[in-house]
Design a protein around this motif. Structure first.
Motif, PDB file in Angstrom:
ATOM      1  N   ASN A  94      -0.793 -16.404 -37.095  1.00 19.95           N
ATOM      2  CA  ASN A  94      -0.911 -17.789 -36.627  1.00 19.95           C
ATOM      3  C   ASN A  94       0.440 -18.488 -36.617  1.00 19.95           C
ATOM      4  OD1 ASN A  94      -2.459 -20.401 -36.107  1.00 19.95           O
ATOM      5  ND2 ASN A  94      -1.394 -20.870 -38.017  1.00 19.95           N
ATOM      6  N   GLU A  95       1.264 -18.290 -37.643  1.00 15.05           N
ATOM      7  CA  GLU A  95       2.564 -18.955 -37.688  1.00 15.05           C
ATOM      8  C   GLU A  95       3.427 -18.549 -36.492  1.00 15.05           C
ATOM      9  OE1 GLU A  95       4.476 -18.569 -41.465  1.00 15.05           O
ATOM     10  OE2 GLU A  95       2.839 -19.534 -42.562  1.00 15.05           O
ATOM     11  N   VAL A  96       3.397 -17.267 -36.136  1.00 13.66           N
ATOM     12  CA  VAL A  96       4.146 -16.799 -34.974  1.00 13.66           C
ATOM     13  C   VAL A  96       3.576 -17.410 -33.695  1.00 13.66           C
ATOM     14  CG1 VAL A  96       4.729 -14.776 -33.574  1.00 13.66           C
ATOM     15  CG2 VAL A  96       4.887 -14.657 -36.070  1.00 13.66           C
ATOM     16  N   VAL A 134      -5.174 -18.944 -31.210  1.00 13.67           N
ATOM     17  CA  VAL A 134      -6.224 -18.241 -31.962  1.00 13.67           C
ATOM     18  C   VAL A 134      -6.553 -16.899 -31.311  1.00 13.67           C
ATOM     19  CG1 VAL A 134      -8.583 -18.379 -32.857  1.00 13.67           C
ATOM     20  CG2 VAL A 134      -7.119 -20.411 -32.860  1.00 13.67           C
ATOM     21  N   ASP A 135      -6.437 -16.822 -29.980  1.00 10.47           N
ATOM     22  CA  ASP A 135      -6.647 -15.528 -29.314  1.00 10.47           C
ATOM     23  C   ASP A 135      -5.650 -14.492 -29.829  1.00 10.47           C
ATOM     24  OD1 ASP A 135      -8.663 -16.665 -27.856  1.00 10.47           O
ATOM     25  OD2 ASP A 135      -7.543 -16.782 -25.975  1.00 10.47           O
ATOM     26  N   THR A 136      -4.399 -14.904 -30.003  1.00 11.81           N
ATOM     27  CA  THR A 136      -3.379 -13.991 -30.533  1.00 11.81           C
ATOM     28  C   THR A 136      -3.714 -13.574 -31.958  1.00 11.81           C
ATOM     29  OG1 THR A 136      -1.641 -14.934 -29.139  1.00 11.81           O
ATOM     30  CG2 THR A 136      -0.933 -13.785 -31.135  1.00 11.81           C
ATOM     31  N   VAL A 137      -4.106 -14.533 -32.773  1.00 11.86           N
ATOM     32  CA  VAL A 137      -4.481 -14.218 -34.155  1.00 11.86           C
ATOM     33  C   VAL A 137      -5.634 -13.219 -34.175  1.00 11.86           C
ATOM     34  CG1 VAL A 137      -5.343 -15.156 -36.333  1.00 11.86           C
ATOM     35  CG2 VAL A 137      -3.691 -16.466 -34.988  1.00 11.86           C
ATOM     36  N   SER A 138      -6.627 -13.431 -33.316  1.00 10.70           N
ATOM     37  CA  SER A 138      -7.780 -12.534 -33.256  1.00 10.70           C
ATOM     38  C   SER A 138      -7.366 -11.110 -32.881  1.00 10.70           C
ATOM     39  CB  SER A 138      -8.795 -13.076 -32.241  1.00 10.70           C
ATOM     40  OG  SER A 138      -9.933 -12.251 -32.169  1.00 10.70           O
ATOM     41  N   VAL A 177       2.265  -9.197 -29.106  1.00 11.58           N
ATOM     42  CA  VAL A 177       1.154  -9.747 -28.330  1.00 11.58           C
ATOM     43  C   VAL A 177       1.640 -10.902 -27.457  1.00 11.58           C
ATOM     44  CG1 VAL A 177      -1.040 -10.986 -28.481  1.00 11.58           C
ATOM     45  CG2 VAL A 177      -0.622  -9.027 -29.983  1.00 11.58           C
ATOM     46  N   VAL A 178       2.448 -11.770 -28.049  1.00  7.35           N
ATOM     47  CA  VAL A 178       2.961 -12.921 -27.318  1.00  7.35           C
ATOM     48  C   VAL A 178       3.994 -12.498 -26.279  1.00  7.35           C
ATOM     49  CG1 VAL A 178       4.282 -15.056 -27.549  1.00  7.35           C
ATOM     50  CG2 VAL A 178       2.499 -14.508 -29.220  1.00  7.35           C
ATOM     51  N   LEU A 187       3.126 -19.595 -24.884  1.00  8.94           N
ATOM     52  CA  LEU A 187       1.714 -19.318 -25.132  1.00  8.94           C
ATOM     53  C   LEU A 187       0.920 -20.586 -24.882  1.00  8.94           C
ATOM     54  CD1 LEU A 187       0.204 -16.772 -26.345  1.00  8.94           C
ATOM     55  CD2 LEU A 187       0.286 -17.960 -28.549  1.00  8.94           C
ATOM     56  N   PRO A 188      -0.244 -20.489 -24.208  1.00 12.46           N
ATOM     57  CA  PRO A 188      -1.099 -21.675 -24.064  1.00 12.46           C
ATOM     58  C   PRO A 188      -1.782 -22.000 -25.386  1.00 12.46           C
ATOM     59  CG  PRO A 188      -2.196 -19.756 -23.148  1.00 12.46           C
ATOM     60  CD  PRO A 188      -0.808 -19.303 -23.515  1.00 12.46           C
TER      61      PRO A 188
END
Length: 405
Positions: free
Chosen positions: A334-336, A352-356, A395-396, A346-347
């Motif tokens: 989440n921090e990233v 949260v999509d990235t965290v998931s 991911v990002v 990132l939108p």
């Protein structure tokens, strides 16, 4: 109550500055012996001069320059020209926490607060914990290190729960109810969140906080972290911890008991009372804040949480149930993602999509290794933290480096 010595970690941040205000108003109760901060060394020097702290720690800068600045501010204020012991470097806050103050207020933001948290507990200090990430990241380690009653929560929600729990025995508790403002985007659908701008995400309706925490309040990641924290602090199963949206935030949280009664802690949507209680627990200081005016007409609303638009809490429950390093992975990713959102990479819904996605990759990694990955030491937990940050950047697609690697 005798005078308590206090170490304030994150002294230049929102929690730290308010804590020093509370302490200044109660000089017969507290004496500041140590301060620690990140890079705002000018404010840190002024705080050190004002409080007379004998130990001053900074994450960056020059120790000699900081000591000279403290002495200069002291002379300008008409005080002495003495110079405190000054330590600068990545372990400076941990050293400040280990000095044996009666109370260590950990107001640092992020997982870098873990080592100071453990140092304070090892030193036998009461830990007034505002740094929820250290408990999230190192839950089993922190719980194992803490004696009963050694941790006093400073988050307003957990302070409220601790206060409400005085109204009954542990076995009488049916559920904890954590309140959430809903953030600046309360009521929006997921589709309506797609084009949210960073400045909009920083417009919290009730509190003024740092960038990460304010963004977490907009995504409700902050509330997900608080659900995990409530489980760890009060040893209540996740199935008996609920989140309800209460926009006004005058009720900070509630405890429902098995006879059907509910005790709620109410007060202005500010942090002064939780901070003061963190310093003085179990006693209350006088005149910390203005109480509710029950003679004035007002309405308080409550709404269910929209898990579809704001899936962060549901995901937090999953990682909390999984245990091990999963909460650390959630927090680090989440921090990233928050940084990527503010950098325009990132939108908003992508946070949260990235965290998931990173959490799912972590679970796949655990399955490949035949079970839960080791999270039994600070090094192993922080290794999971570093892995999650690297995975999140992939991911990002931002690349780059992280100072904690």
């Amino acid at each position: 109550m005798s005078i308590r010595t206090v170490a304030v970690l994150g002294s230049t941040g929102s929690i730290g500055t308010q804590a020093l205000e509370v302490i200044a108003r109660h000089p017969d109760r507290f004496r500041v012996v140590a301060l620690a901060a990140g890079g705002n060394t000018d404010l840190l020097a002024r705080q050190a001069a004002a409080t007379g702290a004998g130990f001053v720690a900074a994450a960056s800068g020059d120790a000699e320059d900081l000591g000279a600045a403290v002495a200069e501010h002291g002379r300008a204020a008409g005080g002495g020209s003495g110079t405190p012991e000054v330590v600068v470097g990545p372990d400076a806050a941990t050293e400040a926490a280990s000095r044996g103050a009666d109370v260590v207020l950990n107001g640092i933001t992020g997982s870098i607060g873990l080592r100071p948290t453990l140092a304070a507990l090892e030193a036998g200090s009461t830990l007034a914990l505002a740094n929820k990430e250290s408990l999230i990241v190192g839950g089993p380690l922190v719980r194992a290190a803490a004696a009963p009653g050694q941790i006093v929560p400073v988050d307003s929600e957990h302070s409220a729960i601790a206060q409400c729990l005085r109204g009954g025995r542990a076995e009488e508790v049916r559920r904890l109810v954590v309140t959430a403002s809903g953030g600046p985007f309360r009521g929006r659908t997921r589709a309506e969140l797609a084009d949210v701008a960073p400045q909009q995400a920083l417009a919290h309706p009730n509190f003024s906080m740092g960038r990460v925490i304010t963004t977490n309040s907009a995504t409700l990641v902050n509330k997900g972290l608080e659900v995990i924290e409530a489980h760890l602090l009060f040893d209540v199963p996740f199935a008996r911890i609920d989140v309800v949206v209460h926009p006004q935030q005058w009720i900070h949280s509630m405890v429902e008991f098995h006879d059907g009664s509910t005790i709620a802690q109410a007060g202005p949507p500010r942090m002064l009372v939780p901070i003061a209680l963190g310093l003085s627990w179990p006693e209350r200081l006088e005149d910390v804040d203005v109480p509710c005016d029950w003679s004035a007409p007002q309405s308080w609303d409550f709404h269910p949480l929209d898990d579809e638009a704001f899936p962060a809490v549901r995901l937090a429950r999953e990682v909390g149930e999984a245990g091990g390093a999963s909460p650390a992975v959630y927090n680090a990713a989440n921090e990233v993602a928050v940084d990527a959102f503010h950098d325009g990479a990132l939108p908003f819904v992508g946070i949260v999509d990235t965290v998931s996605r990173v959490v799912a990759a972590h679970h796949d990694r655990e399955a490949h290794n035949g079970g839960e990955l080791d999270a039994s030491s600070v090094d192993s937990v922080l290794a999971a933290d570093r892995w999650a940050r690297k995975q999140a950047r992939q991911v990002v697609g931002t690349g780059g480096t992280d100072p904690r690697e």
